[in-house]
Design an enzyme around this catalytic site. Structure first.
Site, PDB file in Angstrom:
ATOM      1  N   LYS A 183       0.815  -1.208   0.000  1.00 35.08           N
ATOM      2  CA  LYS A 183       0.000   0.000   0.000  1.00 35.08           C
ATOM      3  C   LYS A 183       0.849   1.258   0.000  1.00 35.08           C
ATOM      4  O   LYS A 183       0.522   2.246  -0.654  1.00 35.08           O
ATOM      5  CB  LYS A 183      -0.965  -0.027   1.181  1.00 35.08           C
ATOM      6  N   LYS A 214      -8.370   1.223   5.772  1.00 38.60           N
ATOM      7  CA  LYS A 214      -7.879  -0.148   5.646  1.00 38.60           C
ATOM      8  C   LYS A 214      -6.526  -0.293   6.309  1.00 38.60           C
ATOM      9  O   LYS A 214      -5.757   0.678   6.430  1.00 38.60           O
ATOM     10  CB  LYS A 214      -7.796  -0.567   4.175  1.00 38.60           C
ATOM     11  N   ARG A 232      -7.113  -5.723 -11.596  1.00 36.78           N
ATOM     12  CA  ARG A 232      -5.747  -6.198 -11.355  1.00 36.78           C
ATOM     13  C   ARG A 232      -5.017  -6.228 -12.699  1.00 36.78           C
ATOM     14  O   ARG A 232      -5.420  -6.930 -13.639  1.00 36.78           O
ATOM     15  CB  ARG A 232      -5.777  -7.589 -10.724  1.00 36.78           C
ATOM     16  N   ARG A 280     -12.395  -6.998 -10.927  1.00 37.64           N
ATOM     17  CA  ARG A 280     -13.043  -7.746  -9.850  1.00 37.64           C
ATOM     18  C   ARG A 280     -14.225  -6.924  -9.363  1.00 37.64           C
ATOM     19  O   ARG A 280     -14.052  -5.909  -8.683  1.00 37.64           O
ATOM     20  CB  ARG A 280     -12.022  -8.039  -8.750  1.00 37.64           C
ATOM     21  N   ARG A 297     -15.935  -4.019  -1.750  1.00 39.63           N
ATOM     22  CA  ARG A 297     -14.694  -4.749  -2.010  1.00 39.63           C
ATOM     23  C   ARG A 297     -14.886  -5.642  -3.231  1.00 39.63           C
ATOM     24  O   ARG A 297     -15.789  -6.465  -3.270  1.00 39.63           O
ATOM     25  CB  ARG A 297     -14.311  -5.599  -0.803  1.00 39.63           C
ATOM     26  N   ASP A 322      -3.308  -2.643  -8.619  1.00 36.80           N
ATOM     27  CA  ASP A 322      -4.751  -2.571  -8.402  1.00 36.80           C
ATOM     28  C   ASP A 322      -5.215  -1.190  -8.816  1.00 36.80           C
ATOM     29  O   ASP A 322      -4.711  -0.176  -8.301  1.00 36.80           O
ATOM     30  CB  ASP A 322      -5.094  -2.837  -6.940  1.00 36.80           C
ATOM     31  N   GLU A 343      -3.070   0.124  -5.047  1.00 34.80           N
ATOM     32  CA  GLU A 343      -2.023  -0.682  -4.429  1.00 34.80           C
ATOM     33  C   GLU A 343      -1.092  -1.209  -5.517  1.00 34.80           C
ATOM     34  O   GLU A 343      -1.474  -1.311  -6.686  1.00 34.80           O
ATOM     35  CB  GLU A 343      -2.605  -1.885  -3.667  1.00 34.80           C
ATOM     36  N   ASN A 359       0.981  -4.659  -5.727  1.00 38.78           N
ATOM     37  CA  ASN A 359       1.172  -5.947  -5.053  1.00 38.78           C
ATOM     38  C   ASN A 359       2.465  -6.601  -5.519  1.00 38.78           C
ATOM     39  O   ASN A 359       2.666  -6.835  -6.707  1.00 38.78           O
ATOM     40  CB  ASN A 359      -0.008  -6.874  -5.360  1.00 38.78           C
TER      41      ASN A 359
END
Length: 323
Positions: free
Chosen positions: A129, A164, A214, A229, A237, A277, A285, A287
């Site tokens: 993050k 978060k 993603r 997603r 979410r 993301d 984010e 990842n």
């Protein structure tokens, strides 16, 4: 690309507990095995250091594309990690003390010449993050704090806000606080452990209803499709682990622009497998620990993302050998 047989280790969560239908690590193992590479299985608890040398109790691994029988393990044996050519570090977050300790141990193997994917220094420095926060041109307004006053002031300014933790995955611990601030005190108290733990607050991005995409990068270059997603009804979410639905889509011009903003840094860090993301026009984010969504994109678009990563690994080893 022809390469001699490689010894490939993987550090992952228990293979018996993975989802055969969705697991990315399993797809990577299939791709390595198809090239005739030898596979060795480890969990974090199997790693250790002996007289300054990285070791592990590892087991020979065979993998199968059979939902009823997807792996066979041989006998565990103590071996030096330097006997391996490549180690895939695929332990899922949280990035807790044990993850950090395991990454340090893998660093000893790197110093003996093992290619760790992703590199240990990047795993230690690129919080998923926080790493994105240096690319301010790609972000919505964001604060990181454990201070109640700072977090409340940010929410008062932004209205709809997402809170978060910094070390979660799969959508765990994500809260949406509306403009009225209802229940914000309890959320801040829980996430910050009463002011002892840093958390992130971001302006809510309404485009989440169209999906949290993603985007996968192999050695800094994007796969041309991302996985949107899409949240289930009543959710904010989109994570598949939180009930989201995955739809593979071609990358947009904006997606490619976002990739261009981060790719130089990703390449400089030596990161070989990364997941951005993206919600709407913004990166939320980056990842680097165990990016997923490979299986869904491959199934829907006929790509071979694990093969692309194996190609990149071969290139990295060839470049190292030639130098």
């Amino acid at each position: 690309m022809a390469t001699s047989t490689l010894n490939v280790g993987i550090v992952m969560d228990p293979i018996a507990d993975i989802s055969f239908k969705k697991d990315t690590s399993l797809a990577l193992l299939w791709a390595a095995r198809k090239r005739g590479w030898n596979l060795f299985y480890m969990e974090q608890r199997h790693l250790y250091l002996a007289n300054g040398r990285a070791m592990a109790r590892m087991a020979p691994l065979e993998v199968h594309e059979d939902p009823a029988h997807w792996y066979d393990l041989g006998e565990f044996e103590a071996r030096a990690l330097a006997e391996l050519d490549v180690i895939l570090m695929r332990k899922d977050p949280p990035v807790d003390h044990e993850f950090i300790n395991a990454t340090h141990l893998l660093g000893f193997a790197e110093r003996e010449g093992v290619l760790v994917v992703n590199p240990t220094q990047a795993l230690l420095t690129c919080n998923e993050k926080l790493y994105a926060q240096q690319f301010t041109q790609c972000l919505v307004p964001t604060v990181v704090s454990c201070d109640d006053k700072v977090l409340r002031a940010f929410q008062a300014e932004q209205g709809d806000t997402i809170f978060k933790p910094l070390d979660g995955m799969g959508g765990t611990g994500i809260f949406h606080i509306g403009p009225d601030g209802r229940n914000m005190g309890a959320v801040i108290e829980q996430l910050t452990l009463r002011g002892e733990r840093q958390i992130m607050a971001q302006r809510y991005i309404p485009e989440i209803l169209d999906g949290d995409t993603r985007i996968l990068l192999i050695d800094g270059e994007p796969v041309p499709y991302g996985l949107a997603r899409i949240p289930s009804a009543g959710e904010v979410r989109g994570n598949l682990a939180a009930g989201g639905r995955g739809v593979a889509r071609e990358l947009t011009d904006r997606d490619y622009w976002l990739v261009d903003q981060v790719k130089a840094s990703i390449k400089a860090q030596g990161l070989m497998f990364v997941g951005l993301d993206v919600i709407g026009d913004y990166i939320t984010e980056i990842n680097v620990t165990s990016p997923t969504c490979v299986r869904e994109i491959d199934a829907q678009k006929g790509t071979d993302i694990p093969g692309l990563l194996m190609d990149a690994i071969e290139r990295r080893l060839a470049a190292r050998n030639s130098s």
